[in-house]
Design an enzyme around this catalytic site. Structure first.
Site, PDB file in Angstrom:
ATOM      1  N   ASP A 132       0.841  -1.205   0.000  1.00  0.00           N
ATOM      2  CA  ASP A 132       0.000   0.000   0.000  1.00  0.00           C
ATOM      3  C   ASP A 132       0.871   1.248   0.000  1.00  0.00           C
ATOM      4  OD1 ASP A 132      -2.355  -1.463   0.184  1.00  0.00           O
ATOM      5  OD2 ASP A 132      -2.601  -1.173   2.335  1.00  0.00           O
ATOM      6  N   ARG A 185      -1.531  -0.438  -8.491  1.00  0.00           N
ATOM      7  CA  ARG A 185      -2.909  -0.102  -8.123  1.00  0.00           C
ATOM      8  C   ARG A 185      -2.988   1.434  -8.180  1.00  0.00           C
ATOM      9  NH1 ARG A 185      -3.809  -0.751  -2.171  1.00  0.00           N
ATOM     10  NH2 ARG A 185      -4.365  -2.914  -2.531  1.00  0.00           N
TER      11      ARG A 185
HETATM   12  C1  LIG Z   1      -8.884  -1.089  -3.300  1.00  0.00           C
HETATM   13  C2  LIG Z   1      -8.435   0.229  -2.758  1.00  0.00           C
HETATM   14  C3  LIG Z   1      -7.165   0.364  -2.239  1.00  0.00           C
HETATM   15  C4  LIG Z   1      -6.706   1.595  -1.782  1.00  0.00           C
HETATM   16  N1  LIG Z   1      -5.410   1.727  -1.371  1.00  0.00           N
HETATM   17  C5  LIG Z   1      -4.938   2.952  -1.026  1.00  0.00           C
HETATM   18  C6  LIG Z   1      -3.559   3.143  -0.726  1.00  0.00           C
HETATM   19  O1  LIG Z   1      -2.737   2.222  -0.751  1.00  0.00           O
HETATM   20  N2  LIG Z   1      -3.167   4.407  -0.402  1.00  0.00           N
HETATM   21  C7  LIG Z   1      -4.041   5.486  -0.362  1.00  0.00           C
HETATM   22  O2  LIG Z   1      -3.614   6.615  -0.098  1.00  0.00           O
HETATM   23  N3  LIG Z   1      -5.356   5.301  -0.635  1.00  0.00           N
HETATM   24  C8  LIG Z   1      -5.813   4.070  -0.952  1.00  0.00           C
HETATM   25  N4  LIG Z   1      -7.155   3.921  -1.256  1.00  0.00           N
HETATM   26  C9  LIG Z   1      -8.111   5.021  -0.959  1.00  0.00           C
HETATM   27  C10 LIG Z   1      -8.217   5.992  -2.118  1.00  0.00           C
HETATM   28  O3  LIG Z   1      -7.034   6.721  -2.245  1.00  0.00           O
HETATM   29  C11 LIG Z   1      -9.393   6.961  -1.909  1.00  0.00           C
HETATM   30  O4  LIG Z   1      -9.197   7.668  -0.733  1.00  0.00           O
HETATM   31  C12 LIG Z   1     -10.754   6.285  -1.861  1.00  0.00           C
HETATM   32  O5  LIG Z   1     -10.832   5.211  -2.742  1.00  0.00           O
HETATM   33  C13 LIG Z   1     -11.876   7.285  -2.246  1.00  0.00           C
HETATM   34  O6  LIG Z   1     -11.674   7.768  -3.539  1.00  0.00           O
HETATM   35  P1  LIG Z   1     -12.580   7.370  -4.785  1.00  0.00           P
HETATM   36  O7  LIG Z   1     -11.656   7.032  -5.899  1.00  0.00           O
HETATM   37  O8  LIG Z   1     -13.536   6.318  -4.454  1.00  0.00           O
HETATM   38  O9  LIG Z   1     -13.269   8.729  -5.243  1.00  0.00           O
HETATM   39  P2  LIG Z   1     -14.025   9.892  -4.487  1.00  0.00           P
HETATM   40  O10 LIG Z   1     -13.946  11.080  -5.400  1.00  0.00           O
HETATM   41  O11 LIG Z   1     -13.539  10.059  -3.081  1.00  0.00           O
HETATM   42  O12 LIG Z   1     -15.482   9.350  -4.441  1.00  0.00           O
HETATM   43  C14 LIG Z   1     -16.247   9.097  -5.603  1.00  0.00           C
HETATM   44  C15 LIG Z   1     -17.571   8.514  -5.198  1.00  0.00           C
HETATM   45  O13 LIG Z   1     -17.340   7.235  -4.631  1.00  0.00           O
HETATM   46  C16 LIG Z   1     -18.194   6.995  -3.531  1.00  0.00           C
HETATM   47  N5  LIG Z   1     -17.381   6.867  -2.318  1.00  0.00           N
HETATM   48  C17 LIG Z   1     -16.074   7.192  -2.170  1.00  0.00           C
HETATM   49  N6  LIG Z   1     -15.636   6.928  -0.929  1.00  0.00           N
HETATM   50  C18 LIG Z   1     -16.696   6.444  -0.279  1.00  0.00           C
HETATM   51  C19 LIG Z   1     -16.883   5.994   1.046  1.00  0.00           C
HETATM   52  N7  LIG Z   1     -15.901   6.006   1.951  1.00  0.00           N
HETATM   53  N8  LIG Z   1     -18.120   5.554   1.375  1.00  0.00           N
HETATM   54  C20 LIG Z   1     -19.130   5.549   0.473  1.00  0.00           C
HETATM   55  N9  LIG Z   1     -19.006   5.961  -0.786  1.00  0.00           N
HETATM   56  C21 LIG Z   1     -17.813   6.408  -1.168  1.00  0.00           C
HETATM   57  C22 LIG Z   1     -19.126   8.186  -3.465  1.00  0.00           C
HETATM   58  O14 LIG Z   1     -20.259   7.902  -4.234  1.00  0.00           O
HETATM   59  C23 LIG Z   1     -18.315   9.277  -4.110  1.00  0.00           C
HETATM   60  O15 LIG Z   1     -19.110  10.294  -4.632  1.00  0.00           O
HETATM   61  C24 LIG Z   1      -7.590   2.708  -1.780  1.00  0.00           C
HETATM   62  C25 LIG Z   1      -8.882   2.587  -2.307  1.00  0.00           C
HETATM   63  C26 LIG Z   1      -9.301   1.377  -2.811  1.00  0.00           C
HETATM   64  C27 LIG Z   1     -10.663   1.298  -3.423  1.00  0.00           C
END
Ligand SMILES: Cc1cc2nc3c(=O)[nH]c(=O)nc-3n(C[C@H](O)[C@H](O)[C@H](O)COP(=O)(O)OP(=O)(O)OC[C@H]3O[C@@H](n4cnc5c(N)ncnc54)[C@H](O)[C@@H]3O)c2cc1C
Length: 308
Positions: A132, A185
């Protein structure tokens, strides 16, 4: 503003200690965290596999402060790799270098992760370790280490990195990882970073995501597109169709408990989908980051608690 509040709450040691030891806290976290024990997460992984999705298991924890804790964390990941193989689950593991002891003893952290990657590479079928990405003080060290591990004979394809689209440096990091054929990722990024090094506006973070996503999809390496953003997912699907990119040449990734409807519909339409399932007692910072992303989750979880 609420995002900043939850991110600073995620860093509070006092609140964390109170929350992680309270039963209400554990109930509160259960929507996004698959329990505290190995058995809990293996059960959740089996259920997710049965609905046609693959899994990445994350033992929650970060910034451990002594070598014994770091060794215990690595031991648990060894157990997970063994159980995944024994139970024939379609699952890999995700870990954080600070959970493996990076802040305590860099060599210890490296040795522990190297041993997990060697184990994953020796398995039949081979498994995979995702490192990660944490906050910016760790970015360069994490990437250097993944490059180093991937170069070791036998490890190719068994260890991968994470790129955060909010970081201004990500384009060049992606180029370097691709030059070594390393699986990436792609996510937006979950930490608070200053404007000098990270885009602040959602529109800029999203634009950067889509730009990098297209580079990854056109490469010949198998990558993960980690997002719940339906608009970006639709762009990925359209790009794959337009460019004749095979549906099995990359995967979408989402977090356990988030947008389950969308996870299922992607699989029904023939796309690959991996669910990141966290478990463990140290769920507090993880949950606060999820609330920072969508403060409305507080109401959502509270309503579920009242319904039980
Ligand atoms: C498989 C996976 C691994 C990850 N690994 C890392 C990592 O190693 N390092 C790191 O910094 N980050 C990691 N993340 C977190 C990532 O960086 C984001 O903070 C997180 O995924 C929210 O961003 P988004 O792309 O969904 O878009 P956003 O713009 O935040 O959200 C888009 C839409 O998605 C939905 N959504 C987003 N978050 C949520 C929530 N918490 N609950 C409900 N609905 C939601 C909503 O409908 C929102 O309008 C990971 C995320 C995933 C999915």
């Amino acid at each position: 503003m609420l995002r900043a509040l939850f991110i600073s709450l995620s860093e509070s040691h006092r609140l964390r200690a109170i929350a992680e030891h309270s039963s209400i806290g554990q109930r509160f976290s259960s929507r996004f965290v698959a329990g505290t024990q190995v058995e809990d997460v293996l059960r959740a992984a089996r259920a997710v596999n049965q609905s046609g999705l693959t899994v990445s298991i994350d033992n929650l924890g970060e910034n451990v402060t002594n070598a014994d804790e770091a060794r215990a964390s690595a031991g648990l990941y060894h157990q997970l790799l063994d159980e995944i193989a024994a139970r024939k689950l379609d699952a890999n593991i995700s870990l954080k270098l600070t959970h493996m002891g990076l802040d305590v003893d860099e060599k210890l952290a490296h040795d522990q992760v190297a041993s997990l990657v060697a184990k994953a590479a020796a398995m039949n079928p081979k498994n995979f370790v995702r490192v990660d990405m944490e906050g910016s003080p760790y970015t360069q060290r994490t990437l250097d280490f993944v490059h180093e591990l991937h170069r070791k004979p036998g490890n190719q394809g068994c260890v991968g990195a994470v790129i955060q689209s909010y970081m201004r440096r990500s384009q060049s990091d992606v180029e370097n990882l691709l030059a070594d054929g390393i699986r990436i990722r792609l996510c937006k990024g979950a930490y608070k970073e200053p404007p000098e090094i990270a885009f602040q506006k959602k529109s800029e973070v999203d634009e950067s995501y889509v730009r990098l996503m297209k580079v990854l999809m056109k490469s010949s390496v198998y990558h993960g597109l980690a997002t719940h953003d339906e608009n970006i997912i639709n762009q990925a699907k359209a790009f794959a169709t337009r460019e004749n990119i095979a549906r099995d040449s990359f995967e979408f990734q989402m977090l356990y408990g988030i947008r389950r409807d969308l996870q299922q519909s992607l699989v029904r339409d023939g796309w690959r989908m991996r669910v990141y399932i966290p478990f463990g007692t140290e769920w507090y910072p993880y949950l606060m980051r999820r609330l920072a992303e969508r403060p409305a989750n507080v109401l959502f979880i509270a309503k579920n608690l009242l319904r039980r």
